[in-house]
Design a protein around this motif. Sequence first.
Motif, PDB file in Angstrom:
ATOM      1  N   ASP A  19       0.863  -1.178   0.000  1.00  0.00           N
ATOM      2  CA  ASP A  19       0.000   0.000   0.000  1.00  0.00           C
ATOM      3  C   ASP A  19       0.903   1.233   0.000  1.00  0.00           C
ATOM      4  O   ASP A  19       1.414   1.656   1.043  1.00  0.00           O
ATOM      5  N   GLN A  21       0.245   4.364  -0.649  1.00  0.00           N
ATOM      6  CA  GLN A  21      -0.306   5.599  -0.081  1.00  0.00           C
ATOM      7  C   GLN A  21      -0.191   5.605   1.440  1.00  0.00           C
ATOM      8  O   GLN A  21       0.104   6.634   2.047  1.00  0.00           O
ATOM      9  N   ARG A 247       4.406   6.528  -1.726  1.00  0.00           N
ATOM     10  CA  ARG A 247       4.276   7.986  -1.761  1.00  0.00           C
ATOM     11  C   ARG A 247       4.644   8.586  -0.402  1.00  0.00           C
ATOM     12  O   ARG A 247       4.664   9.798  -0.234  1.00  0.00           O
TER      13      ARG A 247
END
Length: 356
Positions: A19, A21, A247
């Motif tokens: 994941d 994000q 990110r």
Amino acid sequence: MSDGLEGVVAARTVLSEVDGQAGRLIIRGRSLDELAGRTRFEDLIALLFEGFYDLPADLAGALGWARSEVFAEVAALDTGLLDRTPVEAVRALMARLPDGDDTATALRLLAAPSVFTAAVVRAQAGEAPVEPDPGLSHAADTLRMLRGAAPSKAEADALDAYLVTVSDHGLNASTFAARVVASTRAGLTSAVLAGISALKGPLHGGAPGPVIEMLDAIGEPSNARAWIEAALGRGERLMGFGHRIYRVRDPRADALKRAVKWLDARQGRLEFAEAVEAAALAILREKKPDRPLDTNVEFYTALLLEGLGFPPAAFTCVFAMGRTAGWLAHAREQLAGGRLIRPQSVYVGPAPMRAA
């Protein structure tokens, strides 16, 4: 169509989820925070292999005997191989192992990077290889074969944490390469060799070594800002920062940073690295405010493996020690689906000439 297959789903997997994000890595339903530093590599193998391989009750013992079995291939080390980089030499030795799709083949392939890396590093330093001790854990025996002396518990635990941390990470370049080859039914050895070949590229697993070069070039914390700004001004990539998927901060960086702290002799080096990291993150936010560039797995990988005695040239080999577990699990998952991976391409070349 997407360059680099960005955003394209190419497989369904039960093995891991990245994941980007949230900065989270899940391996078979368990977060990296649950696993790294709390799970031995042998237990992580059992977790990844569940449902794909018929594992023996004493997996640690079976893996130990697999190390002894593949050690025979070390005799093939010659001047030609020792003149190559460690990862090229290790790959050549692994290519000597027979192909197959069974558990015994998988165990040999798990054992091989550990045995061959230690032997290659020692041989390139003019030292004789050390035979495996099947009675030790995989991490402890790896360090013993590398150094010729037993490691401390903290050192073995630190290597265990590293191997667990890098064992699987979604459908990255090397894992996809392994799955493509596995889908042709070429065999597990062929699939793992494809994985290693992709991993050695500097855009994938071949980058941790330059982090040490960067730290050595900076020398002391007061030099960090000037050195980093000059490197960015030359258009150089700052090793250890930024990731294709994440990110936010790579969760593996924190897992490995914790493991470095177990190595008491590394505290001064760790404080220096933390100062460099802080300077780099501040400058990246100033210079590239629109790009999410945070610390990735390479930064603390370099510090940890250096502390355990691996030369930077062999860092990719140690990465392969852990990631082979993921490649083997993905290979069997791909075989269970039974479908040959055969994507299409869009032709953008010239049209054939037509007669007037």
